[in-house]
Structures are given as C-alpha cells and as structure tokens.
Design a protein around this motif. Structure first.
Motif: not given
Length: 60
Positions: A29-34, A40-41
């Motif tokens: 899965e992709s994940f989010q940063i911030g 999206d990373s």
C-alpha cells in the motif's frame, strides 16, 4: 484372522487463493507523509491482507 480394513481418508478440498493478495497474505500500500497536508509518498509498504487476514485463502 485378517486385520480389519481401515476406511480410506479423502483428501481435503483445495482452497481457492485470495483474489487480493494471490496467496501471499500481504498487500503493498502507499502511505501519506506530513501532519497537515498529507502528501502521498512514492514508496510502498507491506500490510496484512484484510480480505483473508493473512491466510492467503479466499473467504468462504
């Protein structure tokens, strides 16, 4: 006196593979940063497959 015959065991039916993870038990899965903007990373991480809960077999 001959020994009594034991009944033959039938093999267990083969289970179908999970359609989401293809028997791996994990999906990427992709994940989010911030904290506020949630970008999206480009990287991906492994996660447990929620369809089969990591078994790799399709739910019945």
């Amino acid at each position: 006196m001959p020994a009594a015959k034991r009944p033959r065991r039938t093999p267990a039916p083969k289970k179908k593979p999970c359609p989401d993870c293809k028997r791996a038990g994990q999906v990427s899965e992709s994940f989010q940063i911030g904290s506020r903007t949630k970008r999206d990373s480009a990287d991906r991480q492994e996660a447990l497959c929620l369809t089969c809960f990591g078994t790799g077999h399709a739910p019945e």
